[in-house]
Design an enzyme around this catalytic site. Structure first.
Site, PDB file in Angstrom:
ATOM      1  N   CYS A 155     -16.363 -20.520 -80.185  1.00 27.12           N
ATOM      2  CA  CYS A 155     -17.995 -20.004 -81.303  1.00 27.12           C
ATOM      3  C   CYS A 155     -18.844 -19.461 -79.611  1.00 27.12           C
ATOM      4  O   CYS A 155     -19.958 -19.993 -79.266  1.00 27.12           O
ATOM      5  CB  CYS A 155     -18.576 -20.591 -81.987  1.00 27.12           C
ATOM      6  SG  CYS A 155     -19.907 -19.475 -82.595  1.00 27.12           S
TER       7      CYS A 155
ATOM      8  N   THR B  83     -18.992 -16.836 -75.955  1.00 25.38           N
ATOM      9  CA  THR B  83     -19.865 -15.124 -75.781  1.00 25.38           C
ATOM     10  C   THR B  83     -19.098 -14.408 -76.280  1.00 25.38           C
ATOM     11  O   THR B  83     -19.402 -13.330 -77.135  1.00 25.38           O
ATOM     12  CB  THR B  83     -18.952 -15.197 -74.210  1.00 25.38           C
ATOM     13  OG1 THR B  83     -19.953 -15.976 -73.372  1.00 25.38           O
ATOM     14  CG2 THR B  83     -19.756 -13.727 -74.030  1.00 25.38           C
ATOM     15  N   VAL B  84     -17.642 -14.764 -76.278  1.00 21.81           N
ATOM     16  CA  VAL B  84     -17.003 -13.690 -77.201  1.00 21.81           C
ATOM     17  C   VAL B  84     -17.354 -13.959 -79.250  1.00 21.81           C
ATOM     18  O   VAL B  84     -17.254 -13.460 -79.858  1.00 21.81           O
ATOM     19  CB  VAL B  84     -15.206 -13.035 -77.179  1.00 21.81           C
ATOM     20  CG1 VAL B  84     -14.737 -12.224 -78.151  1.00 21.81           C
ATOM     21  CG2 VAL B  84     -15.704 -13.045 -75.468  1.00 21.81           C
TER      22      VAL B  84
ATOM     23  N   GLU C  16      -5.307  -7.547 -78.180  1.00 22.91           N
ATOM     24  CA  GLU C  16      -5.622  -6.054 -78.027  1.00 22.91           C
ATOM     25  C   GLU C  16      -6.661  -6.693 -76.544  1.00 22.91           C
ATOM     26  O   GLU C  16      -6.935  -6.328 -75.475  1.00 22.91           O
ATOM     27  CB  GLU C  16      -6.157  -5.196 -78.826  1.00 22.91           C
ATOM     28  CG  GLU C  16      -7.110  -3.522 -78.268  1.00 22.91           C
ATOM     29  CD  GLU C  16      -6.150  -3.672 -77.342  1.00 22.91           C
ATOM     30  OE1 GLU C  16      -4.839  -2.045 -77.734  1.00 22.91           O
ATOM     31  OE2 GLU C  16      -5.950  -2.807 -75.942  1.00 22.91           O
TER      32      GLU C  16
ATOM     33  N   LYS D  82      -3.495 -10.517 -66.659  1.00 24.51           N
ATOM     34  CA  LYS D  82      -3.314  -9.322 -67.298  1.00 24.51           C
ATOM     35  C   LYS D  82      -2.228  -8.333 -66.764  1.00 24.51           C
ATOM     36  O   LYS D  82      -1.811  -7.550 -67.869  1.00 24.51           O
ATOM     37  CB  LYS D  82      -4.728  -8.075 -67.055  1.00 24.51           C
ATOM     38  CG  LYS D  82      -6.082  -9.359 -67.972  1.00 24.51           C
ATOM     39  CD  LYS D  82      -7.109  -9.111 -67.761  1.00 24.51           C
ATOM     40  CE  LYS D  82      -8.321  -9.364 -68.412  1.00 24.51           C
ATOM     41  NZ  LYS D  82      -9.741  -9.657 -67.339  1.00 24.51           N
TER      42      LYS D  82
END
Ligand SMILES: NC(=O)C1=CN([C@@H]2O[C@H](COP(=O)(O)OP(=O)(O)OC[C@H]3O[C@@H](n4cnc5c(N)ncnc54)[C@H](O)[C@@H]3O)[C@@H](O)[C@H]2O)C=CC1
Ligand SMILES: N[C@@H](CC=O)C(=O)O
Ligand code: NA
Length: 443
Positions: free
Chosen positions: A19, A21-22, A135, A211
């Protein structure tokens, strides 16, 4: 205006791991937008628990009592959809594997884990027949993995080139545009929630490399791991480098590049690399500022495509996470590929009169005192505010008389008021012609 659907399917149990930042933004949206999400998913998405390290830590969002737990194992064992946003390799990996073994769909933004152990996780998910989506792991909010995996699956990608790390783009952009020091810009990026828990991963290029490995794997239908990526970060880029680049008309960007190459023997292979790169200021990627990301994809038949948007930050990244959650929920509810469309928001189509836009109006006017005041009065009476007004005097009237052209750009206003303004101005006897009326966007 929304008419929430009452989905027939049973509610789906959603477990959130982490729980920060995102995760905090994902929890907020799941709770605040529950009706809309239910309509899109075809079932209610019940947030049944949020696994945290400490129950007492300060958080960005307030959660209902009883949701927080330190027992991530128990949460995972009883969920239909598990969202992993704790980051790091362990215990994230074990929890994801446990979720898969229990038959839960998994959504994760954990590129470090996927670049390291993705194949094992994908195989387990395939074997269990559950969806594993990620994603958010590449370029935050930008939909890039699904387009590469699905929309471009009938094409042959030859090159992917992108700015995929928000923190380093923010730092380089601040150094370039404001002359900020590296350390100050990094601190600001951390404060804004762009940086990884350990920002070394950002500035040394490891995050972009993870990435790049994911992008290369999906683009070239081959497994690429972190060790396949040649990686150089931005720590050696100095303020002098940036200033010298600027003098020569360049910017420095950290690029991730995956491309089809031919080696000395003529054999085809894929090169995957991350490094600081000089780009001419006229290049579209040079205009990617702040923590924004952009990815260019070159494909044999589609040609060049560009994807642009917010690559980091809690709320934008949560958007990508929730897209995956809804997609996983749809498959749970309907099986197969899920719905082609949803029509749960019965929003009316509005006519152009309801649109708020700006106008650029070119008027030919008589060159005499008081004209501007009369025009301005009509704008004011219709509640249309003027952003800029430019006047050009020409000596092209009969017998060398002067005429004036006025170009007026307005602030945004309701289309109907703008149209009325133009109509009334055109009726003034001091207006000889309304030579053009164009709508303006992007100001
Ligand atoms: N922040 C961003 O802009 C983006 C982050 N991501 C990825 O999303 C994931 C989460 O990132 P952030 O929210 O930024 O990180 P964060 O560090 O703000 O949040 C992670 C949270 O997970 C908690 N956590 C860690 N281990 C735990 C455990 N064993 N049990 C319970 N809670 C645990 C931490 O205490 C922390 O609150 C990472 O994998 C990151 O790479 C992906 C795209 C963008
Ligand atoms: N730390 C990452 C977060 C998003 O993936 C970044 O700065 O891009
Ligand atoms: Na994305």
């Amino acid at each position: 205006m929304t008419t929430p659907a009452t989905p027939a399917a049973r509610a789906l149990r959603v477990a959130l791991l982490g729980c920060g930042t995102v995760g905090s933004q994902v929890a907020r949206i799941l709770l605040d937008d529950a009706d809309n999400l239910a309509g899109r998913a075809g079932a209610r998405l019940d947030l049944v628990g949020v696994a945290v390290r400490s129950l007492d830590a300060e958080r960005d969002v307030e959660l209902p009592d009883g949701l927080l737990t330190t027992d991530a194992d128990a949460l995972v064992a009883d969920a239909d959809i598990v969202i992993e946003l704790m980051g790091g390799i362990e215990p994230a990996k074990s929890l994801i594997l446990r979720a898969i073994a229990h038959g839960a769909a998994v959504v994760s933004g954990n590129k470090a884990l996927l670049a390291l152990d993705g194949p094992e996780l994908y195989e387990q998910a395939d074997a269990a027949g559950v969806q594993l989506s990620y994603e958010a792991a590449v370029a935050g909010a930008i939909p890039i993995l699904r387009p590469i995996r699905d929309s471009l699956s009938g094409d042959r990608i030859t090159r992917v080139l992108g700015i995929v790390n928000g923190t380093t783009n923010y730092i380089l952009d601040q150094m370039d545009s404001t002359g900020a020091q590296f350390d100050d810009a990094l601190q600001a990026a951390q404060h804004l929630g762009y940086a990884e828990a350990d920002p070394t991963a950002d500035i040394e290029g490891h995050d972009a490399a993870a990435k790049a490995a994911i992008l290369a794997s999906l683009s070239f239908h081959t497994r690429f791991a972190l060790e396949d990526v040649s990686c150089e970060g931005i720590t050696s880029v100095t303020a002098d480098d940036i200033a010298a680049a600027a003098e020569d008309g360049y910017v420095i960007k950290l690029l991730a590049i995956a491309e089809l190459l031919t080696d000395a023997t003529g054999a085809e292979g894929i090169g995957v690399r991350v490094h600081p790169t000089l780009l001419p200021r006229t290049h579209p990627l040079a205009a990617v500022h702040g923590a924004f990301n952009a990815v260019f994809v070159e494909a044999e038949n589609a040609g060049e495509l560009m994807f642009y948007g917010q690559g980091a930050g809690g709320t934008p990244t949560a958007s990508a996470v929730l897209g995956d959650v809804v997609s996983a929920a749809r498959r749970r509810v309907l099986g197969g590929p899920g719905r082609t469309e949803t029509t749960t928001s019965q929003v009316p189509a509005l006519g152009i009169d309801a649109v708020r836009t700006s106008y650029c109006i070119a008027l030919q006017v008589v060159d005499e005192p008081g004209v501007l005041a009369r025009i301005a009065q009509i704008f004011a009476a219709n509640g249309v505010s003027i952003e800029t007004m430019r006047q050009r005097i020409r000596q092209d009237g009969p017998d060398g008389a002067t005429t004036a052209e006025l170009r007026i750009v307005t602030h945004r206003a309701v289309e109907a008021s703008l149209a009325a303004t133009v109509r009334q101005v055109a009726e003034l006897e001091v207006i000889t012609a309304v030579s053009s009326v164009l709508r303006v966007e992007g100001i």
